[in-house]
Every structure is written in C-alpha cells, then in structure tokens.
Design a protein around this motif. Structure first.
Motif, mmCIF file in Angstrom:
data_model
loop_
_atom_site.group_PDB
_atom_site.id
_atom_site.type_symbol
_atom_site.label_atom_id
_atom_site.label_comp_id
_atom_site.label_asym_id
_atom_site.label_seq_id
_atom_site.Cartn_x
_atom_site.Cartn_y
_atom_site.Cartn_z
ATOM 1 N N GLU A 9 -87.101 46.138 -14.629
ATOM 2 C CA GLU A 9 -86.391 45.436 -14.471
ATOM 3 C C GLU A 9 -85.416 46.509 -14.751
ATOM 4 O O GLU A 9 -84.104 46.283 -13.902
ATOM 5 N N ARG A 10 -85.230 47.457 -14.568
ATOM 6 C CA ARG A 10 -84.638 48.755 -15.309
ATOM 7 C C ARG A 10 -83.752 49.131 -13.736
ATOM 8 O O ARG A 10 -83.152 49.602 -13.216
ATOM 9 N N LEU A 11 -85.556 49.430 -12.541
ATOM 10 C CA LEU A 11 -85.398 49.883 -12.005
ATOM 11 C C LEU A 11 -84.451 48.521 -10.688
ATOM 12 O O LEU A 11 -83.324 48.935 -10.366
ATOM 13 N N ILE A 12 -84.699 46.992 -11.412
ATOM 14 C CA ILE A 12 -84.061 46.545 -10.362
ATOM 15 C C ILE A 12 -82.459 46.241 -10.877
ATOM 16 O O ILE A 12 -82.015 45.840 -9.888
ATOM 17 N N LEU A 29 -83.582 56.321 -3.498
ATOM 18 C CA LEU A 29 -84.625 56.404 -4.124
ATOM 19 C C LEU A 29 -84.213 56.709 -5.009
ATOM 20 O O LEU A 29 -84.912 55.996 -6.479
ATOM 21 N N ASN A 30 -84.611 58.294 -5.173
ATOM 22 C CA ASN A 30 -84.327 59.578 -6.396
ATOM 23 C C ASN A 30 -83.289 58.104 -7.267
ATOM 24 O O ASN A 30 -83.064 58.274 -8.287
ATOM 25 N N GLU A 31 -82.160 58.604 -6.588
ATOM 26 C CA GLU A 31 -80.692 57.641 -7.593
ATOM 27 C C GLU A 31 -81.133 56.684 -8.378
ATOM 28 O O GLU A 31 -80.819 57.218 -9.761
ATOM 29 N N ILE A 32 -81.524 56.187 -7.584
ATOM 30 C CA ILE A 32 -81.677 54.416 -8.381
ATOM 31 C C ILE A 32 -83.350 54.792 -9.816
ATOM 32 O O ILE A 32 -82.861 54.628 -10.286
ATOM 33 N N VAL A 33 -83.964 56.221 -9.197
ATOM 34 C CA VAL A 33 -85.105 55.715 -10.835
ATOM 35 C C VAL A 33 -84.378 56.532 -11.482
ATOM 36 O O VAL A 33 -84.511 56.543 -13.035
ATOM 37 N N ARG A 34 -83.358 58.001 -11.122
ATOM 38 C CA ARG A 34 -83.125 58.680 -12.765
ATOM 39 C C ARG A 34 -81.767 57.947 -12.938
ATOM 40 O O ARG A 34 -81.622 57.860 -14.354
ATOM 41 N N ALA A 35 -81.200 57.259 -12.548
ATOM 42 C CA ALA A 35 -80.238 55.404 -12.959
ATOM 43 C C ALA A 35 -80.993 55.101 -13.820
ATOM 44 O O ALA A 35 -80.655 53.911 -15.062
ATOM 45 N N ALA A 36 -82.475 54.354 -13.381
ATOM 46 C CA ALA A 36 -83.077 53.502 -14.412
ATOM 47 C C ALA A 36 -84.043 54.121 -15.756
ATOM 48 O O ALA A 36 -84.119 53.669 -16.628
ATOM 49 N N GLY A 37 -83.892 55.479 -15.206
ATOM 50 C CA GLY A 37 -84.187 56.103 -16.307
ATOM 51 C C GLY A 37 -85.457 56.364 -16.907
ATOM 52 O O GLY A 37 -86.018 56.546 -17.492
ATOM 53 N N ALA A 38 -86.314 55.704 -15.524
ATOM 54 C CA ALA A 38 -88.216 55.918 -15.060
ATOM 55 C C ALA A 38 -88.141 57.201 -15.764
ATOM 56 O O ALA A 38 -88.197 58.265 -14.699
ATOM 57 N N ARG A 39 -89.218 57.403 -16.443
ATOM 58 C CA ARG A 39 -89.682 58.305 -16.449
ATOM 59 C C ARG A 39 -90.710 59.460 -15.794
ATOM 60 O O ARG A 39 -91.441 60.582 -15.028
ATOM 61 N N ASN A 40 -91.589 58.591 -14.617
ATOM 62 C CA ASN A 40 -92.522 58.595 -13.330
ATOM 63 C C ASN A 40 -91.956 58.228 -12.409
ATOM 64 O O ASN A 40 -91.148 57.644 -12.016
ATOM 65 N N ARG A 51 -88.099 51.089 -0.319
ATOM 66 C CA ARG A 51 -86.295 50.334 -0.329
ATOM 67 C C ARG A 51 -86.516 48.922 0.107
ATOM 68 O O ARG A 51 -86.069 48.530 -0.412
ATOM 69 N N ALA A 52 -87.348 48.447 1.405
ATOM 70 C CA ALA A 52 -86.879 46.794 1.075
ATOM 71 C C ALA A 52 -87.567 46.204 0.290
ATOM 72 O O ALA A 52 -86.540 45.160 0.386
ATOM 73 N N GLY A 53 -89.050 46.783 -0.603
ATOM 74 C CA GLY A 53 -89.385 46.023 -1.445
ATOM 75 C C GLY A 53 -88.290 45.740 -2.360
ATOM 76 O O GLY A 53 -88.725 44.670 -3.710
ATOM 77 N N LEU A 54 -87.918 46.788 -2.771
ATOM 78 C CA LEU A 54 -86.959 46.853 -3.523
ATOM 79 C C LEU A 54 -86.124 46.140 -3.843
ATOM 80 O O LEU A 54 -85.143 45.297 -4.066
#
Length: 238
Positions: A9-12, A29-40, A51-54
């Motif tokens: 949900e955070r990634l979305i 995509l790396n910016e999105i991962v960082r903005a979501a606070g994802a550890r992995n 990207r298309a799936g997201l």
C-alpha cells in the motif's frame, strides 16, 4: 495490517503521488521505493513486477469505485430508457431543436454517467485527485494503452457506456470517434481541475462539464466534415 500489506500500500501511495506530480515517465522506481520507506529494494518487483504493473495497481485502486458508480447510473439509465430511439426517429435527441438537444434527458443522463463517477474522485482524500491527474496524462498520451484498454473490456463500465451511448449519436459521429473524444475531454478536464484544486465550487464545475459533454455528444457534423470523411473512406477503402 501485516507488514506485507503495508509495504504494498505504501508503494502504491508513493507511486500515486510521484506519478501525478512529476509525470509517469519522470519518476524512477528507486525513487518510489525510497519514498515508500521500503527496506527491501526488491519490494516493488516482488509486488508488481515492473513499472507497468505498479501503474496498473495505482489505477485499480480507484477503478472499482468508479465502475460501481457508473454501473449504478447506467442501470438507472436502462430502466428509464429501455428502448432508446435510433438516429432519425422522432424520439431521438437529434430530431429535437438545437435549443432542446442541450437539455435532452437521455443525453444528459449519458453525459452524467460518464462524468460523475470519476468526478467523485475530486473529493476522495485517499489519492483521488492524483488518480485524475494520472488518468489525464495517460489518456492524452499517443500510446495510452492502459487508459484505453478498459474500453475494450466488456466487464468495465466505460465499455458499457460506449455501447449505450452509440444509439444516441449520429452514425457518422460514432464512426468519427465522438465517444472517445467525449471520454478524453472528460478526463483531461477532470485532471486539470484536480491539478489546480482544491476548489469550493466543484459541484458547479461538474454540472457544467456534464452540460459540455452532452453538447459534444450531440454536436452536428458539418457538410465539410462529412465530405472529408467520405473522401477519406473512399481513399482507404473503408
């Protein structure tokens, strides 16, 4: 909420915000991962593939609500208009005077069913305005496959809307993609509204947009347009 669900949900949410403010292709995509606070760093690939799936997940977050609203309005439309008159018959909107066609209940109902469901996203605090901005970008793109693919899915409300709208239009207007023009106009205007909001007069805006879409659907074709269309068809063998 599990950590797995929370990460997705955070990634979305992060993609929704970044895509809507900076543009779909301008965000890594790396910016999105960082903005979501994802550890992995592989979390995005795990949940969405690419990207298309997201992007599809961002759209799907809102699509069910829009579809449910539009299907409900189209259910009511079919109850009120069980046998919509065909073009050229006395009851058809095109048979009315120009002043009357703008307020014809059949066409206004169709216009409202197109406009009102996505317009409800203007007031949705869970990413609604961002969704509208993303849709406006997608439908304006030359290769707007994600934005237009749902029009070919019989289960989607926009496919049903296109089917029900066809009998209310001149045959030549349908052939010249009047329904697609109405869809594009609606989403671009809603995206523009979402980008400049919030506004205190959204109800007025939506009402006026509905009137404009109704007028667009019924706008007569000029002799010049009909002539050029006939020449094109003759040249292409259509």
């Amino acid at each position: 909420m599990t950590r797995l669900t929370g990460t997705r949900e955070r990634l979305i949410a992060a993609a929704e915000e970044l895509f809507s403010t900076r543009g779909i292709g301008a965000v890594s995509l790396n910016e999105i991962v960082r903005a979501a606070g994802a550890r992995n760093a592989t979390a995005l690939q795990y949940h969405f593939g690419d990207r298309a799936g997201l992007l599809r997940a961002v759209l799907d977050k809102h699509a069910r609500d829009v579809d449910e609203r539009r299907h409900a309005m189209l259910d009511a439309y079919e109850l009120d208009h069980p046998e919509a008159p065909r073009p050229g018959t006395p009851g058809h909107p095109q048979a009315l005077s120009p002043a009357s066609t703008l307020v014809h209940p059949q066409v206004l109902s169709l216009a409202a069913a197109l406009v009102h469901p996505p317009a409800a996203k203007l007031a949705d605090p869970d990413g609604g305005p961002a969704y509208l901005r993303i849709m406006a970008e997608l439908i304006s793109h030359p290769a707007a496959s994600l934005a237009t693919a749902e029009q070919d899915d019989p289960a989607r409300s926009i496919h049903r809307w296109r089917r029900l709208a066809a009998p209310a239009l001149q045959q030549d207007a349908v052939r010249l993609h009047r329904r697609l023009v109405a869809i594009r106009f609606t989403m671009v205007e809603l995206g523009r509204r979402a980008r400049s909001g919030p506004h205190a007069d959204d109800l007025l805006f939506v009402g006026h947009l509905t009137d404009l879409v109704a007028a667009l659907l019924l706008a007569p074709l000029s002799e010049e347009t009909l002539r050029l269309a006939a020449e094109r068809d003759a040249a292409t063998g259509a």
